[in-house]
Write a protein that holds these residues in place. Structure first.
Motif, PDB file in Angstrom:
ATOM      1  N   LEU A 147      34.261  42.348  31.465  1.00 14.40           N
ATOM      2  CA  LEU A 147      34.699  42.299  32.862  1.00 14.40           C
ATOM      3  C   LEU A 147      36.038  41.587  32.973  1.00 14.40           C
ATOM      4  O   LEU A 147      36.910  41.971  33.743  1.00 14.40           O
ATOM      5  CB  LEU A 147      33.662  41.570  33.716  1.00 14.40           C
ATOM      6  CG  LEU A 147      32.399  42.338  34.079  1.00 14.40           C
ATOM      7  CD1 LEU A 147      31.546  41.524  35.035  1.00 14.40           C
ATOM      8  CD2 LEU A 147      32.733  43.679  34.715  1.00 14.40           C
ATOM      9  N   ARG A 148      36.197  40.513  32.173  1.00 12.66           N
ATOM     10  CA  ARG A 148      37.446  39.765  32.226  1.00 12.66           C
ATOM     11  C   ARG A 148      38.597  40.607  31.724  1.00 12.66           C
ATOM     12  O   ARG A 148      39.741  40.417  32.109  1.00 12.66           O
ATOM     13  CB  ARG A 148      37.336  38.513  31.361  1.00 12.66           C
ATOM     14  CG  ARG A 148      36.621  37.423  32.062  1.00 12.66           C
ATOM     15  CD  ARG A 148      37.115  36.071  31.591  1.00 12.66           C
ATOM     16  NE  ARG A 148      36.505  35.037  32.385  1.00 12.66           N
ATOM     17  CZ  ARG A 148      35.960  33.938  31.875  1.00 12.66           C
ATOM     18  NH1 ARG A 148      35.958  33.751  30.579  1.00 12.66           N
ATOM     19  NH2 ARG A 148      35.436  33.041  32.669  1.00 12.66           N
ATOM     20  N   GLY A 149      38.273  41.528  30.825  1.00 12.29           N
ATOM     21  CA  GLY A 149      39.339  42.312  30.222  1.00 12.29           C
ATOM     22  C   GLY A 149      39.840  43.442  31.100  1.00 12.29           C
ATOM     23  O   GLY A 149      40.850  44.067  30.792  1.00 12.29           O
ATOM     24  N   ILE A 150      39.154  43.708  32.179  1.00 14.89           N
ATOM     25  CA  ILE A 150      39.561  44.834  33.017  1.00 14.89           C
ATOM     26  C   ILE A 150      40.903  44.526  33.688  1.00 14.89           C
ATOM     27  O   ILE A 150      41.091  43.461  34.267  1.00 14.89           O
ATOM     28  CB  ILE A 150      38.477  45.132  34.074  1.00 14.89           C
ATOM     29  CG1 ILE A 150      37.225  45.656  33.378  1.00 14.89           C
ATOM     30  CG2 ILE A 150      38.981  46.137  35.091  1.00 14.89           C
ATOM     31  CD1 ILE A 150      36.045  45.823  34.291  1.00 14.89           C
ATOM     32  N   ASP A 151      41.782  45.460  33.571  1.00 13.86           N
ATOM     33  CA  ASP A 151      43.126  45.271  34.109  1.00 13.86           C
ATOM     34  C   ASP A 151      43.067  45.144  35.626  1.00 13.86           C
ATOM     35  O   ASP A 151      42.597  46.042  36.317  1.00 13.86           O
ATOM     36  CB  ASP A 151      43.988  46.480  33.717  1.00 13.86           C
ATOM     37  CG  ASP A 151      45.452  46.206  33.965  1.00 13.86           C
ATOM     38  OD1 ASP A 151      45.763  45.323  34.798  1.00 13.86           O
ATOM     39  OD2 ASP A 151      46.278  46.872  33.322  1.00 13.86           O
ATOM     40  N   ASP A 152      43.556  44.001  36.104  1.00 16.06           N
ATOM     41  CA  ASP A 152      43.501  43.753  37.538  1.00 16.06           C
ATOM     42  C   ASP A 152      44.274  44.795  38.343  1.00 16.06           C
ATOM     43  O   ASP A 152      43.983  45.044  39.502  1.00 16.06           O
ATOM     44  CB  ASP A 152      44.069  42.367  37.835  1.00 16.06           C
ATOM     45  CG  ASP A 152      43.009  41.464  38.380  1.00 16.06           C
ATOM     46  OD1 ASP A 152      41.900  41.969  38.641  1.00 16.06           O
ATOM     47  OD2 ASP A 152      43.276  40.262  38.546  1.00 16.06           O
ATOM     48  N   ARG A 153      45.260  45.393  37.701  1.00 13.38           N
ATOM     49  CA  ARG A 153      46.065  46.367  38.452  1.00 13.38           C
ATOM     50  C   ARG A 153      45.218  47.531  38.932  1.00 13.38           C
ATOM     51  O   ARG A 153      45.479  48.116  39.960  1.00 13.38           O
ATOM     52  CB  ARG A 153      47.211  46.857  37.584  1.00 13.38           C
ATOM     53  CG  ARG A 153      48.306  45.804  37.440  1.00 13.38           C
ATOM     54  CD  ARG A 153      49.311  46.227  36.425  1.00 13.38           C
ATOM     55  NE  ARG A 153      48.690  46.462  35.131  1.00 13.38           N
ATOM     56  CZ  ARG A 153      49.373  46.815  34.052  1.00 13.38           C
ATOM     57  NH1 ARG A 153      50.670  46.985  34.112  1.00 13.38           N
ATOM     58  NH2 ARG A 153      48.753  46.990  32.916  1.00 13.38           N
ATOM     59  N   LEU A 154      44.179  47.829  38.155  1.00 14.39           N
ATOM     60  CA  LEU A 154      43.289  48.913  38.581  1.00 14.39           C
ATOM     61  C   LEU A 154      42.598  48.532  39.885  1.00 14.39           C
ATOM     62  O   LEU A 154      42.497  49.319  40.821  1.00 14.39           O
ATOM     63  CB  LEU A 154      42.237  49.183  37.508  1.00 14.39           C
ATOM     64  CG  LEU A 154      42.747  49.773  36.194  1.00 14.39           C
ATOM     65  CD1 LEU A 154      41.600  49.918  35.216  1.00 14.39           C
ATOM     66  CD2 LEU A 154      43.394  51.116  36.454  1.00 14.39           C
ATOM     67  N   ARG A 155      42.108  47.283  39.927  1.00 13.54           N
ATOM     68  CA  ARG A 155      41.419  46.834  41.132  1.00 13.54           C
ATOM     69  C   ARG A 155      42.399  46.810  42.308  1.00 13.54           C
ATOM     70  O   ARG A 155      42.080  47.234  43.409  1.00 13.54           O
ATOM     71  CB  ARG A 155      40.845  45.440  40.931  1.00 13.54           C
ATOM     72  CG  ARG A 155      39.771  45.354  39.857  1.00 13.54           C
ATOM     73  CD  ARG A 155      39.017  44.038  40.000  1.00 13.54           C
ATOM     74  NE  ARG A 155      38.069  43.832  38.894  1.00 13.54           N
ATOM     75  CZ  ARG A 155      38.288  43.000  37.889  1.00 13.54           C
ATOM     76  NH1 ARG A 155      39.407  42.297  37.830  1.00 13.54           N
ATOM     77  NH2 ARG A 155      37.391  42.883  36.941  1.00 13.54           N
ATOM     78  N   GLN A 156      43.579  46.290  42.036  1.00 11.26           N
ATOM     79  CA  GLN A 156      44.567  46.205  43.101  1.00 11.26           C
ATOM     80  C   GLN A 156      44.896  47.597  43.636  1.00 11.26           C
ATOM     81  O   GLN A 156      45.031  47.798  44.841  1.00 11.26           O
ATOM     82  CB  GLN A 156      45.840  45.536  42.575  1.00 11.26           C
ATOM     83  CG  GLN A 156      45.633  44.066  42.300  1.00 11.26           C
ATOM     84  CD  GLN A 156      46.687  43.491  41.377  1.00 11.26           C
ATOM     85  OE1 GLN A 156      47.675  44.151  41.066  1.00 11.26           O
ATOM     86  NE2 GLN A 156      46.467  42.266  40.937  1.00 11.26           N
ATOM     87  N   ALA A 157      44.981  48.532  42.709  1.00 10.26           N
ATOM     88  CA  ALA A 157      45.305  49.891  43.132  1.00 10.26           C
ATOM     89  C   ALA A 157      44.223  50.415  44.071  1.00 10.26           C
ATOM     90  O   ALA A 157      44.509  50.950  45.146  1.00 10.26           O
ATOM     91  CB  ALA A 157      45.412  50.796  41.915  1.00 10.26           C
ATOM     92  N   ALA A 158      42.980  50.205  43.652  1.00 10.56           N
ATOM     93  CA  ALA A 158      41.881  50.692  44.478  1.00 10.56           C
ATOM     94  C   ALA A 158      41.882  49.999  45.836  1.00 10.56           C
ATOM     95  O   ALA A 158      41.686  50.631  46.880  1.00 10.56           O
ATOM     96  CB  ALA A 158      40.554  50.454  43.772  1.00 10.56           C
TER      97      ALA A 158
END
Lengths: 570, 449
Positions: A457-468
């Motif tokens: 979970l920590r490794g998930i690129d935050d940019r993906l979340r931000q994009a969503a």
């Protein structure tokens, strides 16, 4: 940080974002508060109650017990032996397990899934069975009797590696599987030797998983009971066996309380050190790009292959010993008589229920425990994966993280007796509730789930979340569309693993399961405690079945969750 | 940003359609919770298995309805009574369920039903007798407790007691738990406190007096308490067991006594258990103390040590790994075990092992009514039941121990291969309670443990 920062950065135009943010905060606090509360009620309260019984004399706290206990050289050496055997076991496990994790999670070869499952099988074997298997091998009359390892520390360490190897491989492997290999390739292309690239790029990236695995193995070994007792022949003692002896044999709660506190302090110290280490090494692990450059078969691969083959052979040796002995029929010769007898209630109704019924009990309790552990563990990981800006909040999260590991490091006897005297009145009269077994198993499996899920979970690129989020997705939706698909196979792996751990859990279960509803490990212990070749044979047959079942479950769950497949590219 | 967005969304939808896993997980949890909570009640979730095991054609309906009712209570609230019944299996279902007397179903033949209810499902003639007049009784016991289900069902029918068996670890763990929960006892009556733990229970006042009339016929021989708080039920001898086959093959005469064990011809042949971690281990130590005296046992153990005695942690590893009579990897033909072990090694009508009856220590197991019992009258009925002829007769085969009541017939194999010692060693329970820790400590120092 994450969505919040992107939303606020977008300016006051987006008013609804504030509402969501507030809601999300409440949600996150709840996600962390529920498991913490559960741990306080089901773990801290009982343990503290029992410690209080030992340390309060006539309503006054009596600390002289500490001086009395540690004045004895025997007790001091107990502490030393506990630490060094657990540390040695954990280091050995890492040395052997890291190559295994590489081979089993980075390389593809036929039979990989099966090998993974086989190497995890020992985890579900009752420790008394593992201890007896090692003793059969190492006893002077056994196949390896000439090695002279009977009743030595080496035997204990070997058994600990056997039991915990799968945990290291799975914890480290699940992180390694999703590791971005571009930095490694960059290092190599800049001229680093494979070893140097591994040490400076890969190893630090795996830091959280490795420290997590080390901690868990250390805790398991520090509180290991059956192995130390049987292979140490009562001569080699740890804090755990001594607490057991003082409580069970002598009902000396004063001494037991001092030793339990020593155990708690030891475990807490370890967790603090590990947390500090983790803070240092916790560089964001970046997810796999999905682009895998074909690499030549290198020296590293060869080393990993050799080490893992040797480990696998040793495992097969021990497992084979068990299988062979389980096939030996009471009248002489080999056959399936012991397995056939499992459908009955044994000689003279010894087992009370047929193994099939015990198996159903086991499966039901373990499934419930796994579901509980995964739901709570994932919820907790979601919170722990946050990186709040404030230092205090980060510390708090670290403390919660460590706190969840605590049950692994505390004696089952202490918790068990604590349960009896603390949770004895409504609304918490759980002393004889059938839910106790799954709850206890879930407490044990919970930290394992967190250690497997959190790094991913920590490794998930935050940019993906931000994009969503910037596309208007509410937080839950963001989690659903970003985190879940990426972490799905880690969840699957964790679920399978939690199930396996719960299935084999014996310490707490033996304390809580009643003979009319025995789990399979409890039944095995019962069978092995009686004379008669058939009883011994049936116990070992049941253990083999348990291990096979575990392997099967691991294979199925991993196949269903896609944990064996490579994830699609992003 | 937008490109990311477009890639993510369809994938997520696919996931949702395929799994919807939180909902599924919740559903599974609910089902499992229900299963765990209720399968104690006889017929419910384990029912599919249990009815298969019990008599043909009967559905066990009365049991099921009763069981389900209790189960519901347990799952929801934890009212004291409900919780009491919950962990342990309900050994008897309702009295109406137990009504059918020994009908063809023969409770003991229905293995699967053992999970939960022991009562035999009522056969054709359901004739409800006085419903639950003596109420519920919880019997606290150790893990080795084992009893013929029909016997218990018959007892429940006759007495009107609904018996719940709650096992709490081995004899030591069970006694400790009783001491710790004295103010809020786990049950009404206890079975299985042995003479090595008796004083701990008596000193902690966890029992109340009850002089059972049935004790006059043999149990009184083992009385240890003037106020009748503990009544003997059974006994067993812990003795050195010998592998006849091994000695025959080596053409060596078998040892006979404690002293023989220290002789050079028996060097490296004996394996014992540590008294610190094993109950037969402690019994053997007590036996040597009784034989050699409080000043002589230390020297005896020094000789044993010099003669190569092997000390294992527990009975399992000693008997199933190191004893030649219990394992092919074994190297030691002498092991500390029970006088009742040899019948398990019968081959072709002959036991391949035997017990050295001059090396025995007698363990006696007691029953008693717990102080603070909710149902003391019911508890007394259970004490009487444990001393009844039927129960006493069933003891050897069910729990590998000998009945205390005089004139009870032993099974044929026992009469042949498991004779009891004429003069077993005993040690005053008060002495054991006072010195247990010191003796074990002294022994550990002596043996370098």
């Amino acid at each position: 940080m994450t969505v919040a920062s992107s939303v606020s950065a977008a300016g006051p135009r987006e008013r609804p974002g504030d509402g969501w943010r507030w809601l999300r905060r409440v949600g996150l606090v709840l996600l962390a508060a529920i498991p913490t509360a559960a741990l306080l009620v089901f773990f801290c309260y009982p343990v503290l109650t029992l410690l209080g019984r030992g340390l309060f004399v006539d309503g006054r706290l009596d600390l002289s017990a500490f001086g009395d206990v540690f004045a004895r050289p025997r007790m001091r050496s107990l502490v030393a032996f506990t630490i060094w055997q657990a540390a040695a076991s954990a280091v050995l496990c890492l040395l052997l397990g890291i190559p295994g994790a590489y081979l089993l999670y980075r390389k593809r070869f036929p039979g990989r899934a099966v090998l993974r499952a086989v190497l995890t099988m020992p985890l579900v074997l009752p420790t008394v069975v593992v201890a007896l298997a090692f003793k059969i091998l190492l006893t002077p009359g056994g196949p390896l009797g000439s090695w002279g390892l009977d009743e030595t520390v080496a035997a204990i360490l070997a058994a600990h590696v056997f039991l915990n190897y799968g945990m290291v491989v799975r914890t480290v492997g699940s992180s390694w599987a999703v590791l971005d290999d571009r930095p490694l390739a960059a290092a190599r292309s800049l001229g680093a030797t494979p070893l140097r690239a591994f040490l400076t790029v890969t190893l630090p990236a795996l830091g959280p998983a490795i420290t997590g695995a080390f901690t868990m193995v250390f805790l398991f070994c520090a509180t290991s009971f059956g192995i130390v007792l049987i292979l140490g022949a009562g001569r080699l003692n740890t804090l755990e066996t001594e607490i057991y002896r003082q409580t069970q044999e002598f009902l000396d709660l004063r001494t037991a309380a001092v030793l339990s506190i020593a155990q708690l302090v030891l475990v807490t110290l370890l967790l603090v050190v590990v947390a500090a280490l983790r803070r240092r090494t916790d560089t964001t692990q970046r997810l796999d790009s999905g682009v895998r450059r074909p690499t030549r078969f290198g020296l590293g691969d060869a080393v990993a292959a050799v080490v893992t083959t040797l480990v696998a052979l040793a495992f097969l040796g021990v497992l084979g010993t068990l299988v062979l002995r389980s096939l030996r029929e009471p009248g002489g010769g080999f056959g399936l008589a012991n397995y056939a007898a499992l459908g009955t209630v044994g000689q003279d109704n010894l087992m009370l229920v047929p193994a099939t019924t015990a198996l159903a009990n086991s499966l039901r309790a373990a499934a419930l425990a796994a579901v509980l552990a995964v739901i709570v563990g994932v919820a907790l990981s979601v919170v722990l994966a946050r990186r709040p800006r404030s230092r205090a909040a980060r510390r708090l999260l670290g403390a919660v993280d460590g706190f969840m590991m605590l049950p692994l490091g505390v004696s089952a006897v202490t918790v068990g007796f604590g349960f009896l005297i603390a949770l004895d009145s409504p609304p918490l009269d759980l002393r004889s509730s059938p839910l106790l077994v799954p709850i206890a198993q879930a407490l044990v499996a919970l930290p394992l789930v967190v250690r497997m899920v959190l790094p991913v979970l920590r490794g998930i690129d935050d940019r993906l979340r931000q994009a969503a989020a910037s596309a208007g997705a509410p937080p839950l939706r963001v989690w659903w569309t970003v985190d879940l698909p990426i972490a799905r196979r880690a969840f699957g792996g964790a679920a399978a693993f939690a199930f396996a751990v719960a299935l084999g859990e014996f310490g707490a279960t033996s304390f809580l399961a009643t003979p009319q509803r025995p789990t399979l490990p409890v039944l095995i212990a019962r069978l092995i405690g009686r004379p008669g070749e058939l009883n011994t044979g049936m116990a070992l047959a049941a253990a083999v079945l348990l291990a096979l079942l575990c392997a099967l479950v691991l294979l199925v769950v991993e196949a269903v969750s896609g944990a064996n497949a490579r994830i699609g590219g992003f | 940003m937008n490109t990311h967005h477009r890639q993510i969304r369809p994938r997520a939808k696919a996931v949702r359609r395929r799994v919807g896993w939180p909902a599924a997980a919740l559903a599974v949890t609910a089902v499992l919770l229900a299963g765990c909570g209720s399968s104690d009640g006889s017929g419910s979730s384990a029912g599919s298995g249990s009815s298969a095991g019990s008599g043909a054609g009967t559905t066990g309906a009365p049991v099921t309805s009763n069981g389900a009712g209790t189960a519901g209570d347990q799952a929801g609230t934890s009212a004291a009574a409900g919780a009491d019944a919950s962990a342990a299996s309900t050994v008897g279902g309702s009295s109406s369920a137990a009504a059918g007397s020994g009908g063809g179903a023969t409770a003991s033949a229905g293995p699967a039903s053992a999970v939960s209810s022991v009562s035999s499902p009522a056969p054709e003639s359901v004739a409800p007798v006085a419903p639950g007049s003596a109420g519920e009784v919880t019997l606290v016991t150790h893990d080795s407790f084992n009893m013929n289900k029909k016997l218990i069902a018959d007892f429940e029918k006759q007495s009107g007691v609904k018996l719940t068996v709650l096992a709490q670890g081995d004899a030591g763990a069970m006694t400790n738990k009783l001491v710790l929960t004295k103010d809020n006892p786990l049950g009404d009556v206890v079975f299985g406190i042995d003479n090595t733990f008796a004083s701990r229970a008596l000193d902690a006042d966890v029992l109340q007096p009850y002089a059972s009339a049935a004790a006059a016929n043999g149990a009184d021989k083992y009385a240890i308490d003037d106020s009748n708080r503990l009544t003997a039920v059974d006994y067993g001898d812990v003795c050195v067991n010998v592998d006849h086959t091994w000695f025959t093959n080596k053409k060596l005469a078998e040892p006979k006594s404690y002293d023989d064990l220290t002789k050079p011809e028996y060097k490296d042949l004996l394996v014992v258990q540590s008294p610190a971690t094993s109950s037969p281990g402690l019994a053997f130590l007590l036996g040597t103390m009784s034989a050699k005296g409080s000043d002589g046992w230390q020297d005896y153990w020094r000789q044993l040590k010099a003669n190569g005695v092997k000390v294992d942690a527990g009975w399992e590893d000693a008997y199933t790994v190191d004893f030649t009579g219990g394992s092919e990897t074994g190297t030691r033909p002498l092991v500390v075990s029970y006088a009742s072990s040899p019948p398990s090694t019968v081959k072709d009508g002959k036991a391949t092992t035997g017990a050295l009856l001059n090396t025995c220590f007698r363990q006696v197991e007691y029953t008693g009514v717990l102080a603070g019992a909710k149902n003391p009258d019911g508890a007394k009925k259970v004490v009487d039941f444990l001393l009844s002829k039927e129960f006493q007769q069933a003891l050897p085969e069910q729990m590998y121990v000998y009945p205390v009541t005089a004139g009870v017939q032993l099974p044929a194999e026992w009469a042949k291969f498991a004779p009891v010692a004429d003069k077993p060693a005993t040690v005053d329970p008060q002495q054991i309670a006072e010195n247990r820790q010191a003796w074990i400590g002294e022994w550990s120092d002596l043996m370098g443990q």
